[in-house]
Design an enzyme around this catalytic site. Structure first.
Site, PDB file in Angstrom:
ATOM      1  N   HIS A 136      22.181  26.290  13.805  1.00  0.00           N
ATOM      2  CA  HIS A 136      22.449  27.725  13.957  1.00  0.00           C
ATOM      3  C   HIS A 136      22.330  28.431  12.604  1.00  0.00           C
ATOM      4  CE1 HIS A 136      24.530  27.447  18.075  1.00  0.00           C
ATOM      5  NE2 HIS A 136      24.118  26.225  17.775  1.00  0.00           N
TER       6      HIS A 136
ATOM      7  N   ASP B 118      26.928  34.668  16.704  1.00  0.00           N
ATOM      8  CA  ASP B 118      26.569  33.527  17.543  1.00  0.00           C
ATOM      9  C   ASP B 118      27.232  33.613  18.918  1.00  0.00           C
ATOM     10  OD1 ASP B 118      25.412  30.693  16.255  1.00  0.00           O
ATOM     11  OD2 ASP B 118      26.276  30.559  18.278  1.00  0.00           O
TER      12      ASP B 118
ATOM     13  N   ALA C 265      15.931  15.099   5.636  1.00  0.00           N
ATOM     14  CA  ALA C 265      14.490  15.117   5.301  1.00  0.00           C
ATOM     15  C   ALA C 265      13.999  16.556   5.153  1.00  0.00           C
ATOM     16  CB  ALA C 265      13.712  14.434   6.422  1.00  0.00           C
TER      17      ALA C 265
ATOM     18  N   GLN D 237      12.058  18.546   6.661  1.00  0.00           N
ATOM     19  CA  GLN D 237      11.337  18.442   7.948  1.00  0.00           C
ATOM     20  C   GLN D 237      10.111  19.347   8.063  1.00  0.00           C
ATOM     21  OE1 GLN D 237      13.238  17.439  11.570  1.00  0.00           O
ATOM     22  NE2 GLN D 237      12.609  19.310  12.568  1.00  0.00           N
TER      23      GLN D 237
ATOM     24  N   SER E 126      13.782  22.248  16.073  1.00  0.00           N
ATOM     25  CA  SER E 126      12.784  21.186  15.870  1.00  0.00           C
ATOM     26  C   SER E 126      11.561  21.429  16.756  1.00  0.00           C
ATOM     27  CB  SER E 126      13.390  19.809  16.163  1.00  0.00           C
ATOM     28  OG  SER E 126      14.370  19.513  15.197  1.00  0.00           O
TER      29      SER E 126
HETATM   30  N1  UDP Z   1      16.572  19.282   9.717  1.00  0.00           N
HETATM   31  C1  UDP Z   1      16.033  19.011   8.489  1.00  0.00           C
HETATM   32  N2  UDP Z   1      16.097  17.735   8.027  1.00  0.00           N
HETATM   33  C2  UDP Z   1      16.665  16.727   8.750  1.00  0.00           C
HETATM   34  C3  UDP Z   1      17.208  17.019  10.014  1.00  0.00           C
HETATM   35  C4  UDP Z   1      17.131  18.309  10.482  1.00  0.00           C
HETATM   36  O1  UDP Z   1      15.507  19.908   7.797  1.00  0.00           O
HETATM   37  O2  UDP Z   1      16.685  15.598   8.264  1.00  0.00           O
HETATM   38  C5  UDP Z   1      16.532  20.676  10.204  1.00  0.00           C
HETATM   39  C6  UDP Z   1      15.415  20.899  11.197  1.00  0.00           C
HETATM   40  O3  UDP Z   1      14.225  21.241  10.508  1.00  0.00           O
HETATM   41  C7  UDP Z   1      15.967  22.023  12.054  1.00  0.00           C
HETATM   42  C8  UDP Z   1      17.464  21.789  12.038  1.00  0.00           C
HETATM   43  O4  UDP Z   1      17.726  20.953  10.917  1.00  0.00           O
HETATM   44  O5  UDP Z   1      15.675  23.265  11.472  1.00  0.00           O
HETATM   45  C9  UDP Z   1      17.989  21.082  13.261  1.00  0.00           C
HETATM   46  O6  UDP Z   1      18.043  21.980  14.327  1.00  0.00           O
HETATM   47  P1  UDP Z   1      17.688  21.540  15.802  1.00  0.00           P
HETATM   48  O7  UDP Z   1      17.880  22.742  16.659  1.00  0.00           O
HETATM   49  O8  UDP Z   1      16.346  20.929  15.859  1.00  0.00           O
HETATM   50  O9  UDP Z   1      18.706  20.388  16.165  1.00  0.00           O
HETATM   51  P2  UDP Z   1      20.303  20.198  16.002  1.00  0.00           P
HETATM   52  O10 UDP Z   1      20.526  19.656  14.654  1.00  0.00           O
HETATM   53  O11 UDP Z   1      20.922  21.563  16.202  1.00  0.00           O
HETATM   54  O12 UDP Z   1      20.636  19.231  17.080  1.00  0.00           O
END
Ligand code: UDP
Length: 485
Positions: free
Chosen positions: A22, A125, A353, A355, A375
């Site tokens: 979020h 939110d 990571a 990502q 993601s």
């Molecule tokens: N993310 C990242 N590195 C990681 C894991 C997650 O940058 O190792 C970021 C990913 O790019 C995304 C967010 O964390 O922007 C995760 O949000 P998502 O809605 O995909 O999943 P949640 O963590 O809420 O289950």
């Protein structure tokens, strides 16, 4: 560039729920609003400030009006550990209601800041249902941020009203979610427990309040774009009769390496080292595997995942977040010799990571994802087909968008909603799904559909694109509301 607020310009508060999924998109949203001449104030708690501060400082130095204001988090007062200020730090599901109670205690301190700064709009939110009343006290619009896809919202809304799972003869029998543009099917085990539960729990009660506040709010900002889920955006507005603006994909507004690399937390790997490793690989030859910031796998599932990755014989980047306390972080579940055998073929990142940076690299050919909405969007923007492996929340519905509607994903066969000990997906299914998205005719077809959607995503955020125009129309509306005051 110095952008100053003119007479009648807008000041917007952004208040994300304290979870990476979020806070990351809300930071991107606040930057986007600031880049369109709005003064942006992000509200968060002290322990979460580092998630925002670097980007906010950088943007402020560039002349944009963006700042952070902090609210003390009363976690200890409701019995949470002192270190717990984010959803991934909540000890277990039983502690969720306490976390939401502490969030609700932020209402009064938030109102003090609203009184002091008198903004024109509160973007809060959905998990702060009380924010609608707060905004009403100051006679400003409250916009909601769900962090959901349109499909997920429409489907959850239909499930809430019609309870279609009640007609299924077993937990694993598929039922159809009624009144949607496509035939979308789930099993009872894939429905969030608070929605399928026969008895009222504190979470059922809380989610009722969330939906009621949704009905009463000014409208919803979606991190999505019209071309991605056109039927559902139309359904949302025309059939459900709700107001919404799609202004995403928000991650795409990060254009340089630094912005793409530093999202959420500091990476556990040097981004240049990571890019160098990817540079050594052929285009579309590496599968990227990551399950977001909250989902947890049982040790047996982690073991099976390693075996499946190895059996696929693909090169990979695998992000392992679970550091299980009972293992002392020793990773007893790791198959013996896994890292020696996959040396050179695989890069294991323990922790966080970069990502978006990884997904955007040309060596990456597919994304194994838990279907968190951020993601999914980041995968869409990178134009990669996906192996869908939903774990909890609304992820089983996001999976349907990829596998059934857009047809750029292959499901791994995940059967049950389980946030803390997800299990049950076997190595053969993992290897098979990875091979199907990485190689062969079916993979080529998915890749070409994914590439077409990537191009549409880019167009949506450019000047004149659908998301650009929807944000313009929202800002015009907020200015008109402000002018009437
Ligand atoms: N993310 C990242 N590195 C990681 C894991 C997650 O940058 O190792 C970021 C990913 O790019 C995304 C967010 O964390 O922007 C995760 O949000 P998502 O809605 O995909 O999943 P949640 O963590 O809420 O289950």
């Amino acid at each position: 560039m110095v952008i100053s607020m003119g007479e009648g310009e807008l000041h917007v508060f952004f208040f994300p729920f304290m979870a990476q999924g979020h806070m990351i998109p809300i930071l991107d949203m606040a930057k986007l609003f600031a880049s369109r001449g709005v003064k942006a104030t992000i509200i968060t708690t002290p322990a979460n400030q580092p998630i925002f501060s670097k980007a906010v400082d950088k943007y402020a130095q560039l002349g944009f009006q963006i700042q952070i204001r902090l609210l003390e988090f009363p976690g200890v007062e409701v019995g949470l550990p002192e270190s717990c200020q984010r959803s991934d730090q909540i000890p277990d599901d039983d502690a969720l209601p306490s976390f939401f109670k502490a969030c609700a205690m932020l209402q009064e301190p938030l109102e003090q800041i609203l009184q002091e700064l008198r903004p024109d709009c509160l973007v809060a939110d959905m998990l702060f249902p009380w924010a609608t009343n707060t905004a009403a006290k100051f006679d400003i619009p409250r916009l909601i941020f769900h962090g959901f896809s349109y499909l997920a919202f429409c489907a959850l809304n239909s499930i809430r009203i019609h309870n279609p799972f009640k007609n299924a003869s077993s937990d694993s029998e598929l039922f159809t979610i009624s009144n949607l543009p496509h035939e979308v099917k789930l099993t009872r085990l894939q429905v969030p427990p608070f929605q399928r539960s026969e008895v009222e729990t504190p979470m059922t009660e809380f989610m009722k309040g969330v939906m009621e506040s949704d009905d009463k709010s000014y409208g919803v900002i979606y991190n999505s774009f019209y071309e991605l889920e056109t039927d559902y955006a139309e359904h949302y507005k025309n059939v459900l009769g709700r107001r919404a603006w799609s202004i995403g994909p928000l991650s795409l507004y990060n254009r340089d390496v630094e912005d793409k690399a530093q999202r959420g937390k500091k990476s556990a790997i040097d981004e240049h080292e990571c890019l160098e490793w990817l540079d050594s690989k052929n285009p579309h030859s590496v599968v990227y595997i990551c399950f977001g910031s909250v989902a947890n796998f049982a040790p047996s599932q982690l073991h099976e995942t390693a075996m499946g990755i190895e059996a696929s014989r693909m090169d990979f980047v695998w992000v392992i977040r679970n550091k299980r306390e009972e293992d002392n972080g020793s990773e007893k579940w790791m198959p013996e010799g896994f890292e020696e055998r996959t040396k050179g073929k695989g890069l294991v990142i323990r922790g966080w990571a970069p990502q978006v940076l990884i997904l955007d690299h040309q060596a990456v050919g597919a994304f194994v994802t838990h279907c968190g909405w951020n993601s999914i969007l980041e995968g869409v923007c990178a134009g990669v087909p996906m192996v869908t492996w939903p774990v909890f929340s609304e992820q089983f519905l996001n999976e349907k968008l990829m596998t059934d509607v857009l047809r750029t994903g292959i499901g791994v066969g995940s059967k049950e909603w389980n946030r803390s000990e997800s299990d049950g997906v076997e190595r053969e299914a993992i290897a098979e799904a990875i091979k199907r998205v990485m190689i062969g005719e079916e993979s080529e077809e998915m890749r070409s559909r994914a590439k077409a959607m990537k191009d549409k995503a880019k167009m949506a955020i450019e000047e004149g694109g659908s998301s650009y125009l929807e944000l313009s129309s929202l800002l015009d509306e907020l200015r008109a509301y402000h002018a009437k005051q």
